[in-house]
Scaffold this active site. Structure first.
Site, PDB file in Angstrom:
ATOM      1  N   CYS A  79     113.562 -10.496  40.862  1.00 22.34           N
ATOM      2  CA  CYS A  79     112.313 -10.392  40.098  1.00 22.34           C
ATOM      3  C   CYS A  79     111.491  -9.195  40.534  1.00 22.34           C
ATOM      4  O   CYS A  79     111.048  -8.386  39.709  1.00 22.34           O
ATOM      5  CB  CYS A  79     111.514 -11.686  40.254  1.00 22.34           C
ATOM      6  SG  CYS A  79     109.866 -11.581  39.563  1.00 22.34           S
ATOM      7  N   LYS A 100     110.639  -4.154  35.215  1.00 19.08           N
ATOM      8  CA  LYS A 100     110.853  -4.216  33.758  1.00 19.08           C
ATOM      9  C   LYS A 100     109.520  -4.157  33.023  1.00 19.08           C
ATOM     10  O   LYS A 100     109.328  -3.397  32.084  1.00 19.08           O
ATOM     11  CB  LYS A 100     111.634  -5.488  33.418  1.00 19.08           C
ATOM     12  CG  LYS A 100     111.968  -5.708  31.963  1.00 19.08           C
ATOM     13  CD  LYS A 100     110.907  -6.430  31.159  1.00 19.08           C
ATOM     14  CE  LYS A 100     110.448  -7.730  31.742  1.00 19.08           C
ATOM     15  NZ  LYS A 100     111.382  -8.820  31.727  1.00 19.08           N
ATOM     16  N   TYR A 150     117.946 -11.684  26.647  1.00 19.06           N
ATOM     17  CA  TYR A 150     116.650 -11.185  27.117  1.00 19.06           C
ATOM     18  C   TYR A 150     116.719  -9.691  27.471  1.00 19.06           C
ATOM     19  O   TYR A 150     115.934  -8.885  26.987  1.00 19.06           O
ATOM     20  CB  TYR A 150     116.261 -11.895  28.422  1.00 19.06           C
ATOM     21  CG  TYR A 150     115.651 -13.254  28.310  1.00 19.06           C
ATOM     22  CD1 TYR A 150     114.283 -13.429  28.462  1.00 19.06           C
ATOM     23  CD2 TYR A 150     116.432 -14.381  28.124  1.00 19.06           C
ATOM     24  CE1 TYR A 150     113.705 -14.686  28.424  1.00 19.06           C
ATOM     25  CE2 TYR A 150     115.864 -15.646  28.081  1.00 19.06           C
ATOM     26  CZ  TYR A 150     114.503 -15.800  28.233  1.00 19.06           C
ATOM     27  OH  TYR A 150     113.937 -17.033  28.192  1.00 19.06           O
ATOM     28  N   HIS A 167      87.208 -15.608  16.853  1.00 19.80           N
ATOM     29  CA  HIS A 167      87.365 -14.625  15.782  1.00 19.80           C
ATOM     30  C   HIS A 167      86.825 -13.270  16.182  1.00 19.80           C
ATOM     31  O   HIS A 167      85.790 -13.221  16.847  1.00 19.80           O
ATOM     32  CB  HIS A 167      86.628 -15.141  14.542  1.00 19.80           C
ATOM     33  CG  HIS A 167      86.814 -14.278  13.346  1.00 19.80           C
ATOM     34  ND1 HIS A 167      88.012 -14.201  12.680  1.00 19.80           N
ATOM     35  CD2 HIS A 167      85.949 -13.452  12.712  1.00 19.80           C
ATOM     36  CE1 HIS A 167      87.882 -13.352  11.670  1.00 19.80           C
ATOM     37  NE2 HIS A 167      86.646 -12.885  11.662  1.00 19.80           N
ATOM     38  N   GLU A 170     114.993  -6.300  25.610  1.00 18.01           N
ATOM     39  CA  GLU A 170     113.918  -5.663  26.382  1.00 18.01           C
ATOM     40  C   GLU A 170     114.256  -4.193  26.649  1.00 18.01           C
ATOM     41  O   GLU A 170     113.434  -3.291  26.452  1.00 18.01           O
ATOM     42  CB  GLU A 170     113.696  -6.417  27.701  1.00 18.01           C
ATOM     43  CG  GLU A 170     113.082  -7.797  27.470  1.00 18.01           C
ATOM     44  CD  GLU A 170     112.816  -8.592  28.733  1.00 18.01           C
ATOM     45  OE1 GLU A 170     112.036  -9.546  28.666  1.00 18.01           O
ATOM     46  OE2 GLU A 170     113.396  -8.276  29.796  1.00 18.01           O
ATOM     47  N   GLU A 205      93.671 -16.954  16.833  1.00 12.72           N
ATOM     48  CA  GLU A 205      92.979 -17.940  15.989  1.00 12.72           C
ATOM     49  C   GLU A 205      93.910 -18.516  14.922  1.00 12.72           C
ATOM     50  O   GLU A 205      93.694 -19.623  14.432  1.00 12.72           O
ATOM     51  CB  GLU A 205      91.724 -17.357  15.347  1.00 12.72           C
ATOM     52  CG  GLU A 205      91.989 -16.295  14.301  1.00 12.72           C
ATOM     53  CD  GLU A 205      90.696 -15.712  13.731  1.00 12.72           C
ATOM     54  OE1 GLU A 205      89.868 -16.489  13.241  1.00 12.72           O
ATOM     55  OE2 GLU A 205      90.518 -14.481  13.789  1.00 12.72           O
ATOM     56  N   CYS A 213     111.858  -8.755  36.636  1.00  7.98           N
ATOM     57  CA  CYS A 213     110.592  -8.928  35.931  1.00  7.98           C
ATOM     58  C   CYS A 213     109.561  -7.825  36.181  1.00  7.98           C
ATOM     59  O   CYS A 213     108.982  -7.286  35.231  1.00  7.98           O
ATOM     60  CB  CYS A 213     109.931 -10.250  36.336  1.00  7.98           C
ATOM     61  SG  CYS A 213     111.072 -11.585  36.678  1.00  7.98           S
TER      62      CYS A 213
HETATM   63  P1  NDP Z   1     121.368 -13.756  28.534  1.00  2.64           P
HETATM   64  O1  NDP Z   1     122.072 -14.959  28.985  1.00  2.64           O
HETATM   65  O2  NDP Z   1     119.958 -13.846  28.075  1.00  2.64           O
HETATM   66  O3  NDP Z   1     122.204 -13.062  27.369  1.00  2.64           O
HETATM   67  C1  NDP Z   1     123.523 -12.684  27.552  1.00  2.64           C
HETATM   68  C2  NDP Z   1     124.002 -12.015  26.282  1.00  2.64           C
HETATM   69  O4  NDP Z   1     125.266 -11.438  26.519  1.00  2.64           O
HETATM   70  C3  NDP Z   1     124.132 -12.983  25.126  1.00  2.64           C
HETATM   71  O5  NDP Z   1     123.708 -12.327  23.967  1.00  2.64           O
HETATM   72  C4  NDP Z   1     125.629 -13.250  25.106  1.00  2.64           C
HETATM   73  O6  NDP Z   1     126.096 -13.527  23.818  1.00  2.64           O
HETATM   74  C5  NDP Z   1     126.192 -11.932  25.536  1.00  2.64           C
HETATM   75  N1  NDP Z   1     127.494 -12.042  26.192  1.00  2.64           N
HETATM   76  C6  NDP Z   1     127.858 -12.911  27.154  1.00  2.64           C
HETATM   77  N2  NDP Z   1     129.138 -12.687  27.531  1.00  2.64           N
HETATM   78  C7  NDP Z   1     129.570 -11.651  26.793  1.00  2.64           C
HETATM   79  C8  NDP Z   1     130.800 -10.953  26.710  1.00  2.64           C
HETATM   80  N3  NDP Z   1     131.833 -11.277  27.488  1.00  2.64           N
HETATM   81  N4  NDP Z   1     130.908  -9.937  25.829  1.00  2.64           N
HETATM   82  C9  NDP Z   1     129.858  -9.592  25.044  1.00  2.64           C
HETATM   83  N5  NDP Z   1     128.669 -10.212  25.069  1.00  2.64           N
HETATM   84  C10 NDP Z   1     128.543 -11.225  25.931  1.00  2.64           C
HETATM   85  O7  NDP Z   1     121.567 -12.719  29.734  1.00  2.64           O
HETATM   86  P2  NDP Z   1     120.755 -11.460  30.224  1.00  2.64           P
HETATM   87  O8  NDP Z   1     121.745 -10.705  31.012  1.00  2.64           O
HETATM   88  O9  NDP Z   1     120.034 -10.795  29.114  1.00  2.64           O
HETATM   89  O10 NDP Z   1     119.677 -12.109  31.185  1.00  2.64           O
HETATM   90  C11 NDP Z   1     120.053 -13.024  32.208  1.00  2.64           C
HETATM   91  C12 NDP Z   1     119.005 -14.070  32.384  1.00  2.64           C
HETATM   92  O11 NDP Z   1     117.906 -13.516  33.103  1.00  2.64           O
HETATM   93  C13 NDP Z   1     118.401 -14.599  31.108  1.00  2.64           C
HETATM   94  O12 NDP Z   1     119.141 -15.642  30.562  1.00  2.64           O
HETATM   95  C14 NDP Z   1     117.048 -15.054  31.534  1.00  2.64           C
HETATM   96  O13 NDP Z   1     117.111 -16.372  31.960  1.00  2.64           O
HETATM   97  C15 NDP Z   1     116.707 -14.130  32.685  1.00  2.64           C
HETATM   98  N6  NDP Z   1     115.771 -13.095  32.227  1.00  2.64           N
HETATM   99  C16 NDP Z   1     114.511 -13.459  31.883  1.00  2.64           C
HETATM  100  C17 NDP Z   1     113.606 -12.537  31.439  1.00  2.64           C
HETATM  101  C18 NDP Z   1     112.254 -12.949  31.038  1.00  2.64           C
HETATM  102  O14 NDP Z   1     111.812 -14.025  31.425  1.00  2.64           O
HETATM  103  N7  NDP Z   1     111.552 -12.152  30.241  1.00  2.64           N
HETATM  104  C19 NDP Z   1     113.956 -11.110  31.324  1.00  2.64           C
HETATM  105  C20 NDP Z   1     115.324 -10.838  31.684  1.00  2.64           C
HETATM  106  C21 NDP Z   1     116.183 -11.795  32.118  1.00  2.64           C
HETATM  107  P3  NDP Z   1     126.119 -15.011  23.177  1.00  2.64           P
HETATM  108  O15 NDP Z   1     124.709 -15.367  22.888  1.00  2.64           O
HETATM  109  O16 NDP Z   1     126.953 -14.818  21.961  1.00  2.64           O
HETATM  110  O17 NDP Z   1     126.752 -15.889  24.207  1.00  2.64           O
END
Ligand code: NDP
Length: 444
Positions: A41, A49, A175, A433, A179, A438, A46
């Site tokens: 983080c 980012k 996510y 407002h 982002e 709102e 976080c």
């Molecule tokens: P996520 O789990 O959010 O997303 C992973 C993405 O990668 C999905 O779209 C998934 O597709 C795709 N994917 C998974 N495996 C493959 C593959 N083999 N080939 C191609 N695409 C694939 O992961 P992130 O890495 O974005 O983030 C990790 C975690 O970190 C998040 O889940 C979140 O909990 C946390 N995070 C939180 C943030 C916040 O609070 N703002 C910011 C950043 C991260 P599909 O959906 O089809 O499975």
């Protein structure tokens, strides 16, 4: 009998909070870490980012200013300045975290900790004994297998790029993908996002997904759905040639893979104890964060439940209270609000429409509008709000926002929803407002 009452492996958000609280409750606590203070983080998640998101949003602010009478202003963006200031802030936070541990009387070891047996942990050449062990080692980015995947970077490296690329491709649809696609586009990089499915952000409300897609297109992000990279070739000048499974190609200068994170259990000595893990390495714990070995506990991303900093922190507080304060506290996973810092950002809490339909008869309230600031600035960016209400009890089951400051707004909506607010409780709250918020109390 033991050197310590608790040994915490990993000083990310969860580990630091557990060490600090347990020490405050009177436990003799030690921690170990071989990377950075504050974990993902603070160092590669976080915090940096959010700083990048702020930076990337400025050009829109400049554009908007013109509509309000300010002369044309488009100052040059300087990546090294942002990087330097970001690094300085992270170093400050590293010190703050170290200070928190010192202040609580926690002994910290710099180095990789490996579990030797149920009651011993080795850090470099030192072995210490401990009554309890807490594993809080977090997660690590996953890179799929394909030819040329050695040419990609993950979010770990994205925060330390020496140069801002001219063109970038982000692979993934979660996510981090949305982002970073927004950060790149906002900083003037030709930004592409490639996602394997028909629409990204799979776990979010469908209206939110569609709306975010439309908004990101307006920001000139090139979005490729049903798109799977089959190979990457690097040319002599560093250009990356991307080949997709449908035969299409793309040239870019940087590929950022954001295809999820896996539990970080490598090389921590788990093989020396009978701790049960799921297939992906996630440590299995009960409601008190106890593993299959009674004096070994785990929490946060390494358990792969809800990968969010505030969840790891809340788990740590529950753990410390139960183990060292003598007050049993369990983590409540219901109604966890979350935000995605794409631009505009998403704030969400509770059930999606599809989830709610499984168990409830529901009524949907939603609206799309242009915030006042955008109207006069001549911008097309819109805001979306949706509330899902149980028809029988009128309780709000879910609230989903996309728009400027949605991440801020959802925190307060989450309080009301956690308290069991009904739609009529929102309605009888007098509006503030003129605000975007709102709309939340005037939805019909
Ligand atoms: P996520 O789990 O959010 O997303 C992973 C993405 O990668 C999905 O779209 C998934 O597709 C795709 N994917 C998974 N495996 C493959 C593959 N083999 N080939 C191609 N695409 C694939 O992961 P992130 O890495 O974005 O983030 C990790 C975690 O970190 C998040 O889940 C979140 O909990 C946390 N995070 C939180 C943030 C916040 O609070 N703002 C910011 C950043 C991260 P599909 O959906 O089809 O499975």
């Amino acid at each position: 009998m033991y050197d310590y009452d608790l040994f915490v492996i990993g000083v990310g958000s969860g580990g630091v909070r557990a060490a600090r609280m347990s020490a405050q409750y009177g436990a003799r606590v030690a921690t170990a870490e071989d990377r950075y203070m504050g974990g993902t983080c603070v160092n590669v998640g976080c915090v940096p980012k959010k700083l990048f998101v702020y930076a990337s949003h400025f050009h829109e602010e400049y554009d908007q200013a013109e509509g309000f009478g300010w002369g044309e202003a488009s100052p040059e963006f300087d990546w090294p300045t942002l990087l330097r200031n970001k690094n300085a802030e992270i170093e400050r936070l590293n010190d703050v975290y170290r200070g928190l541990l010192d202040g609580a009387g926690v002994t910290h070891y710099d180095g990789r900790a490996r579990i030797v047996d149920e009651h011993h942990v080795a850090i470099n050449d030192t072995t210490v004994s401990t009554d309890k062990i807490l594993i809080a080692t977090g997660g690590w980015p996953v890179v799929p297998e394909f030819p040329g995947n050695e040419n990609v970077i993950t979010s770990n490296e994205a925060f330390f790029l020496e140069e801002l690329p001219r063109r970038a491709l982000v692979i993934g649809g979660g996510y981090i993908a949305v982002e970073f696609a927004g950060i790149f586009a906002g900083l003037g990089v030709e930004s592409h996002l490639s996602y394997r499915g028909p629409l990204f952000l799979r776990h979010f409300d469908d209206d939110v997904r569609t709306f975010v897609h439309e908004e990101l297109l307006k920001k000139d992000i090139n979005i490729h759905f049903e798109s799977v990279v089959s190979a990457i070739t690097k040319a002599g000048d560093g250009t990356l040639d991307i080949e997709f499974t449908d035969g299409s190609r793309l040239e870019t200068d940087l590929v950022l893979v954001t295809t999820g994170r896996k539990p970080n259990v490598h090389d921590i000595g788990l093989e020396n104890v009978a701790v049960d893990c799921r297939e992906n390495g996630a440590i299995i714990v009960d409601e008190e964060f106890r593993t299959s070995v009674p004096n070994i506990f785990a929490l946060g991303d390494v358990t792969d439940r809800v990968q969010l900093t505030p969840v790891a922190i809340a788990e740590a507080m529950a753990f410390s209270s139960t183990q060292f304060k003598g007050v049993r506290k369990l983590m409540d996973y219901d109604g966890i609000a979350t935000a995605v810092f794409c631009q505009p950002n998403i704030g969400t809490v509770g059930l999606t429409e599809a989830q709610a339909l499984l168990d409830y008869s529901i009524k949907i309230y939603k609206t799309t509008f242009k915030p006042l600031s955008n109207v006069i600035a001549g911008r097309t960016e819109a805001t979306f709000m949706k509330m899902i209400v149980d028809e029988e009890t009128r309780k709000v089951l879910g609230c989903h926002l996309v728009g400027p400051n949605s991440a801020e707004l959802i925190q307060l909506a989450a309080v009301a929803i956690k308290m069991g607010a009904r739609k009529e409780d929102f309605d009888k709250t007098c509006a503030v407002h003129p605000t975007a918020a709102e709309e939340l109390v005037t939805l019909n």
